[in-house]
Motif scaffolding. Structure first.
Motif, mmCIF file in Angstrom:
data_model
loop_
_atom_site.group_PDB
_atom_site.id
_atom_site.type_symbol
_atom_site.label_atom_id
_atom_site.label_comp_id
_atom_site.label_asym_id
_atom_site.label_seq_id
_atom_site.Cartn_x
_atom_site.Cartn_y
_atom_site.Cartn_z
ATOM 1 N N ALA A 1 -24.081 -7.617 -42.002
ATOM 2 C CA ALA A 1 -23.177 -6.731 -41.734
ATOM 3 C C ALA A 1 -23.332 -5.005 -41.871
ATOM 4 N N ASN A 2 -24.253 -5.106 -42.868
ATOM 5 C CA ASN A 2 -24.547 -3.512 -43.104
ATOM 6 C C ASN A 2 -25.699 -3.138 -41.725
ATOM 7 N N MET A 3 -26.235 -3.925 -41.448
ATOM 8 C CA MET A 3 -27.075 -3.664 -40.084
ATOM 9 C C MET A 3 -26.235 -3.122 -38.986
ATOM 10 N N ILE A 4 -25.186 -3.950 -38.874
ATOM 11 C CA ILE A 4 -24.186 -3.649 -37.577
ATOM 12 C C ILE A 4 -23.517 -2.631 -37.902
ATOM 13 N N LEU A 5 -23.016 -2.231 -39.195
ATOM 14 C CA LEU A 5 -22.340 -1.090 -39.691
ATOM 15 C C LEU A 5 -23.090 -0.027 -39.637
ATOM 16 N N GLY A 6 -24.476 0.139 -39.798
ATOM 17 C CA GLY A 6 -25.396 1.230 -39.554
ATOM 18 C C GLY A 6 -25.658 1.650 -38.271
ATOM 19 N N MET A 7 -25.587 0.688 -37.399
ATOM 20 C CA MET A 7 -25.611 0.735 -35.947
ATOM 21 C C MET A 7 -24.423 1.667 -35.627
ATOM 22 N N ILE A 8 -23.154 1.260 -35.982
ATOM 23 C CA ILE A 8 -22.007 1.943 -35.649
ATOM 24 C C ILE A 8 -22.155 3.304 -36.044
ATOM 25 N N LYS A 9 -22.310 3.617 -37.171
ATOM 26 C CA LYS A 9 -22.434 4.832 -37.734
ATOM 27 C C LYS A 9 -23.275 5.565 -36.990
ATOM 28 N N ARG A 10 -24.762 5.210 -36.661
ATOM 29 C CA ARG A 10 -25.691 5.987 -35.871
ATOM 30 C C ARG A 10 -25.341 6.243 -34.401
ATOM 31 N N SER A 11 -24.332 5.496 -33.878
ATOM 32 C CA SER A 11 -24.170 5.473 -32.128
ATOM 33 C C SER A 11 -22.729 6.101 -31.940
ATOM 34 N N LEU A 12 -22.075 6.386 -33.062
ATOM 35 C CA LEU A 12 -20.699 7.096 -32.992
ATOM 36 C C LEU A 12 -20.910 8.672 -33.358
ATOM 37 N N THR A 13 -20.353 9.490 -32.549
ATOM 38 C CA THR A 13 -20.309 11.003 -33.047
ATOM 39 C C THR A 13 -19.033 11.326 -33.066
ATOM 40 N N TYR A 14 -17.962 10.884 -32.792
ATOM 41 C CA TYR A 14 -16.700 11.086 -32.971
ATOM 42 C C TYR A 14 -15.992 9.989 -33.567
ATOM 43 N N LYS A 15 -15.587 9.961 -34.806
ATOM 44 C CA LYS A 15 -15.391 8.676 -35.806
ATOM 45 C C LYS A 15 -13.876 8.947 -36.046
#
Length: 175
Positions: free
Chosen positions: A36-50
């Motif tokens: 889950a942390n791996m996927i969360l990290g991917m989300i964090k890195r790939s979004l500029t507008y959160k």
């Protein structure tokens, strides 16, 4: 089997759930949190507008399923295991920029989320309701002991006395 000795193992993986010899879910909690942390990290890195909505939807659809996969089979009861899983949700709620410095319970309220522990308890109650009302077919005599009280409703469960922690935190009772 056929005079060949079987190997002894500490852990067995079945349907992506790791079962330890002690039946404690610690290793499964660590693996679920890591994924889950791996996927969360991917989300964090790939979004500029959160925005809140985007973060919550991505968390619910991509991250939380890894934390709750087959949770009825390996539901954690140790505080350390519960914290490992809850830490992932804490991290996810901090992705919303305006809520970064707000405490965890307030972030959950604002984002309309519940703690993972409450979700597990709710899921257990829903499963129990399904078993008691015949939605999920299950032999009640093997799994649940009904309380024979004379007052109230007929769906009261008797709480058994158990010696092992593994059984203490389960709602089913086997003879």
């Amino acid at each position: 089997m056929d005079s060949i000795p079987l190997e002894s193992t500490e852990e067995v993986k079945d349907l992506r759930v790791t079962i330890h010899r002690s039946l404690k879910p610690s290793s499964q909690c660590v693996k679920a949190a890591k994924k889950a942390n791996m996927i969360l990290g991917m989300i964090k890195r790939s979004l500029t507008y959160k925005s809140e909505d985007i973060i919550v939807q991505l968390y619910k659809h991509l991250v939380r399923p890894h934390l709750e996969y087959a949770i009825q089979a390996w539901s954690p009861w140790l505080v350390s295991d519960i914290n490992i899983l809850e830490k992932v949700q804490r991290r996810a709620t901090k992705l919303v920029p305006r809520l970064y410095h707000v405490d965890y319970e307030e972030r959950l309220k604002v984002l309309n989320l519940t703690s993972l522990k409450k979700r597990r308890e709710r899921g257990d109650m829903i499963q129990l309701y399904k078993i008691l009302h015949g939605v999920d077919l299950c032999n009640l005599s093997l799994n649940l002991k009904m309380h024979s009280a004379t007052r109230g409703h007929s769906l009261k469960l008797a709480k058994p006395s158990v010696k092992k922690d593994v059984r203490k935190h389960s709602f089913t009772v086997s003879d």
